[in-house]
Design an enzyme around this catalytic site. Structure first.
Site, PDB file in Angstrom:
ATOM      1  CG  HIS A 174      62.411  50.901 -67.989  1.00 21.54           C
ATOM      2  ND1 HIS A 174      61.458  50.545 -68.899  1.00 21.54           N
ATOM      3  CD2 HIS A 174      63.512  51.203 -68.630  1.00 21.54           C
ATOM      4  CE1 HIS A 174      62.139  50.215 -69.941  1.00 21.54           C
ATOM      5  NE2 HIS A 174      63.376  50.993 -70.125  1.00 21.54           N
TER       6      HIS A 174
ATOM      7  CB  SER B 260      65.140  53.652 -71.149  1.00 27.05           C
ATOM      8  OG  SER B 260      65.572  52.454 -70.865  1.00 27.05           O
TER       9      SER B 260
END
Length: 315
Positions: A195, A144
């Protein structure tokens, strides 16, 4: 942290179904390779997740640098794999065609390692700022972070779009930041620092020095193609004796003048207006180059008069 065995991996089956709907022939090579690698390592992990995830303790203090390579391509469960790879599928299809496969593969490799480094720096900063050593133990795994970096690139190369985040219409310029907060609120167990590291690396590429550094590092490798400087195209011209061929290189920039698409359009409009002003004449019997040309120099009235007289004389 290991995957549960002996159950139907619904997320994996749904991912394979989505890929089949798109069609393998429609997926660019590097994107397809990334999907295949992540699926393969999900089914056949190199090590248990606790031994591949990246953290300050494992990566920095214990010098387990191989985790920088292993952590992005391992996933906690089938749904973690599904959401990441569906995102990779669409981002890859858009970006790989624009950046070309070799450069896109280069980006994926650099981002995968660099995001892990930035993630450890962020967690180390939290340890110092909050005086909480638990942040050294936070262990991240999954693709991610790379996807957030690719989202920054996609928004950079396709500006002006609007993204829907939780039903809200957000300018693509800010969508990654809204998604960062939204995902953390919806799924508190996700890695906020991981992230965020992806967004920061994406910005380092689009707005910082990372792209220039990558160009410099790849400069000596002829197989790399800098997306900002397309490959040269060639044409052949024949001179001299029969059977003798002289191959003259012609750069892509000879056709575009080194201008961007927007600048090319503006130049075409200006050239069209100049042709109308000068009656479409080509002075001094010169042939215009291919592609975009720059307007002739301004002449005095006397010079223009002489040029007109010369044209009548040639008739």
């Amino acid at each position: 942290m290991q995957r549960r065995q002996g159950r139907v991996n619904a997320g994996l089956l749904l991912l394979l179904y989505q890929i089949s709907q798109v069609g393998l022939q429609n997926i660019p090579s590097v994107t397809l390779g990334v999907l295949a690698l992540n699926i393969f390592l999900f089914l056949n992990p190199v090590r248990p997740l606790s031994e591949v995830c990246i953290s300050v303790k494992e990566g920095f203090y214990r010098k387990n640098w191989q985790r920088l390579l292993l952590s992005p391509v391992h996933h906690a469960d089938d749904w973690h794999l599904y959401y990441n790879m569906i995102s990779m599928l669409w981002k890859g299809m858009m970006l790989e065609k624009k950046l070309k496969s070799i450069w896109f593969a280069y980006i994926i490799a650099v981002f995968s390692v660099l995001i892990g480094v930035v993630y450890m720096v962020l967690e180390f900063m939290l340890v110092k700022i909050l005086d909480d050593t638990s942040y050294e133990m936070n262990c991240a795994v999954g693709f991610s972070g790379v996807l957030f970096a690719l989202k920054v690139l996609n928004n950079h190369y396709n500006p002006g779009r609007v993204s829907s985040v939780l039903g809200l219409q957000i300018s693509s310029k800010y969508a990654c930041w809204v998604e960062l907060v939204a995902i953390h609120l919806i799924s508190p167990g996700t890695s906020f620092a991981g992230h965020l590291a992806g967004i920061l690396v994406g910005l380092m590429y689009t707005m910082g020095p990372l792209k220039k550094i990558m160009r410099a590092c790849a400069g000596g490798i002829s197989s790399f193609t800098d997306p900002a400087r397309p490959r040269d195209y060639y044409y052949s011209e024949y001179y001299g004796y029969p059977g003798y061929q002289y191959r003259t290189p012609r750069s892509y920039y000879d056709y575009t003048g080194g201008l961007t698409e927007e600048e090319q359009l503006e130049r075409a409009v200006l050239n069209s207006l100049n042709e109308r002003d000068f009656g479409g004449a080509v002075y001094n019997n010169e042939r215009r180059p291919y592609g975009f040309w720059f307007p002739p120099e301004q002449h005095s009235e006397e010079e223009i008069r002489r040029q007109r007289l010369r044209r009548f004389e040639r008739r």
